[in-house]
Design a protein around this motif. Structure first.
Motif, PDB file in Angstrom:
ATOM      1  N   SER A 160       0.830  -1.196   0.000  1.00 58.85           N
ATOM      2  CA  SER A 160       0.000   0.000   0.000  1.00 58.85           C
ATOM      3  C   SER A 160       0.869   1.252   0.000  1.00 58.85           C
ATOM      4  N   LEU A 161       1.911   1.231   0.841  1.00 61.91           N
ATOM      5  CA  LEU A 161       2.808   2.380   0.920  1.00 61.91           C
ATOM      6  C   LEU A 161       3.519   2.602  -0.416  1.00 61.91           C
ATOM      7  N   ALA A 162       3.928   1.526  -1.055  1.00 64.82           N
ATOM      8  CA  ALA A 162       4.605   1.645  -2.349  1.00 64.82           C
ATOM      9  C   ALA A 162       3.671   2.238  -3.393  1.00 64.82           C
ATOM     10  N   LYS A 163       2.434   1.781  -3.419  1.00 63.58           N
ATOM     11  CA  LYS A 163       1.467   2.327  -4.370  1.00 63.58           C
ATOM     12  C   LYS A 163       1.275   3.814  -4.137  1.00 63.58           C
ATOM     13  N   LEU A 164       1.198   4.214  -2.869  1.00 64.78           N
ATOM     14  CA  LEU A 164       1.024   5.624  -2.533  1.00 64.78           C
ATOM     15  C   LEU A 164       2.232   6.443  -2.976  1.00 64.78           C
ATOM     16  N   GLN A 165       3.436   5.945  -2.726  1.00 58.30           N
ATOM     17  CA  GLN A 165       4.642   6.660  -3.142  1.00 58.30           C
ATOM     18  C   GLN A 165       4.675   6.832  -4.654  1.00 58.30           C
ATOM     19  N   ILE A 166       4.396   5.776  -5.359  1.00 56.76           N
ATOM     20  CA  ILE A 166       4.417   5.824  -6.827  1.00 56.76           C
ATOM     21  C   ILE A 166       3.363   6.806  -7.335  1.00 56.76           C
ATOM     22  N   PHE A 167       2.172   6.785  -6.737  1.00 62.38           N
ATOM     23  CA  PHE A 167       1.101   7.693  -7.126  1.00 62.38           C
ATOM     24  C   PHE A 167       1.486   9.145  -6.864  1.00 62.38           C
ATOM     25  N   ILE A 168       2.008   9.439  -5.676  1.00 63.66           N
ATOM     26  CA  ILE A 168       2.383  10.811  -5.309  1.00 63.66           C
ATOM     27  C   ILE A 168       3.445  11.361  -6.258  1.00 63.66           C
ATOM     28  N   LEU A 169       4.379  10.523  -6.642  1.00 55.70           N
ATOM     29  CA  LEU A 169       5.440  10.960  -7.538  1.00 55.70           C
ATOM     30  C   LEU A 169       4.987  11.034  -8.998  1.00 55.70           C
ATOM     31  N   GLY A 170       3.762  10.588  -9.272  1.00 54.05           N
ATOM     32  CA  GLY A 170       3.236  10.637 -10.632  1.00 54.05           C
ATOM     33  C   GLY A 170       3.916   9.655 -11.574  1.00 54.05           C
ATOM     34  N   ILE A 171       4.379   8.555 -11.022  1.00 53.72           N
ATOM     35  CA  ILE A 171       5.091   7.562 -11.815  1.00 53.72           C
ATOM     36  C   ILE A 171       4.124   6.469 -12.247  1.00 53.72           C
ATOM     37  N   SER A 172       4.220   6.102 -13.489  1.00 56.20           N
ATOM     38  CA  SER A 172       3.416   5.002 -14.018  1.00 56.20           C
ATOM     39  C   SER A 172       4.361   3.864 -14.383  1.00 56.20           C
ATOM     40  N   ILE A 173       4.150   2.719 -13.779  1.00 59.05           N
ATOM     41  CA  ILE A 173       4.998   1.562 -14.044  1.00 59.05           C
ATOM     42  C   ILE A 173       4.132   0.473 -14.648  1.00 59.05           C
ATOM     43  N   SER A 174       4.636  -0.135 -15.685  1.00 59.30           N
ATOM     44  CA  SER A 174       3.945  -1.291 -16.268  1.00 59.30           C
ATOM     45  C   SER A 174       4.988  -2.337 -16.610  1.00 59.30           C
ATOM     46  N   HIS A 175       4.541  -3.546 -16.738  1.00 64.64           N
ATOM     47  CA  HIS A 175       5.460  -4.620 -17.107  1.00 64.64           C
ATOM     48  C   HIS A 175       4.726  -5.620 -17.977  1.00 64.64           C
ATOM     49  N   THR A 176       5.480  -6.405 -18.694  1.00 64.25           N
ATOM     50  CA  THR A 176       4.909  -7.483 -19.483  1.00 64.25           C
ATOM     51  C   THR A 176       5.508  -8.788 -18.990  1.00 64.25           C
ATOM     52  N   GLY A 177       4.773  -9.846 -19.136  1.00 61.33           N
ATOM     53  CA  GLY A 177       5.264 -11.149 -18.700  1.00 61.33           C
ATOM     54  C   GLY A 177       5.206 -11.304 -17.201  1.00 61.33           C
ATOM     55  N   GLU A 178       5.763 -12.380 -16.734  1.00 59.16           N
ATOM     56  CA  GLU A 178       5.785 -12.681 -15.310  1.00 59.16           C
ATOM     57  C   GLU A 178       7.205 -12.575 -14.786  1.00 59.16           C
ATOM     58  N   PRO A 179       7.388 -11.971 -13.618  1.00 58.05           N
ATOM     59  CA  PRO A 179       8.735 -11.906 -13.055  1.00 58.05           C
ATOM     60  C   PRO A 179       9.212 -13.307 -12.669  1.00 58.05           C
ATOM     61  N   ALA A 180      10.507 -13.496 -12.757  1.00 55.71           N
ATOM     62  CA  ALA A 180      11.089 -14.782 -12.388  1.00 55.71           C
ATOM     63  C   ALA A 180      10.907 -15.010 -10.895  1.00 55.71           C
ATOM     64  N   SER A 181      10.639 -16.238 -10.530  1.00 55.11           N
ATOM     65  CA  SER A 181      10.487 -16.576  -9.117  1.00 55.11           C
ATOM     66  C   SER A 181      11.858 -16.632  -8.451  1.00 55.11           C
ATOM     67  N   ARG A 182      11.864 -16.693  -7.146  1.00 54.03           N
ATOM     68  CA  ARG A 182      13.107 -16.805  -6.401  1.00 54.03           C
ATOM     69  C   ARG A 182      13.844 -18.080  -6.767  1.00 54.03           C
TER      70      ARG A 182
END
Length: 141
Positions: free
Chosen positions: A1-23
């Motif tokens: 939630s905090l990360a979403k708020l930080q990204i929103f406040i800074l006006g940053i839009s992040i998108s990705h394609t595919g799935e991130p690799a697992s650990r």
């Protein structure tokens, strides 16, 4: 939630394609270039996508920064005193331990440049990120 708020406040839009690799597939996340503090927002974003915050390797000075240090501590970071040879070797040992054990560690995240740059070109990578060997690292001479 905090990360979403930080990204929103800074006006940053992040998108990705595919799935991130697992650990299990990629115990290390190697990120470059590292040109601003905003690059650090990748960590909570990755946590939002995967459900687990990666553990960054960070300079020890960051730990003493009031808000940023407290937030970073939530990620179980590996701190390095860049000027001390013993600290650098203990970081390599800790990376080996974390990437070669099944649990409880999340993926390690490292900016191998070791510092912020001006984003005009990549800086030379610090070799410490590539020293660890084990089942996830190729042995090299």
């Amino acid at each position: 939630s905090l990360a979403k708020l930080q990204i929103f406040i800074l006006g940053i839009s992040i998108s990705h394609t595919g799935e991130p690799a697992s650990r299990n597939e990629a115990p290390m996340l190697v990120l470059a270039p590292h040109s601003t503090f905003i690059d650090g927002l990748f960590l909570p974003y990755h946590g939002m996508v995967t459900g687990v915050l990666p553990s960054p390797i960070a300079k020890a000075d960051v730990h003493n920064m009031r808000l940023i240090g407290a937030l970073l501590d939530m990620c179980n970071p590996i701190y390095v005193e860049r000027g001390e040879r013993r600290s650098r070797s203990s970081v390599v040992h800790e990376i080996k331990k974390r990437v070669n054990i099944e649990q409880p560690y999340p993926q390690c995240a490292i900016f191998p440049e070791g510092t912020n740059s001006n984003a005009q070109s990549l800086l030379a990578f610090k070799i410490g990120a590539f020293i660890p060997r084990g089942k996830f690292f190729t042995n090299y001479s």
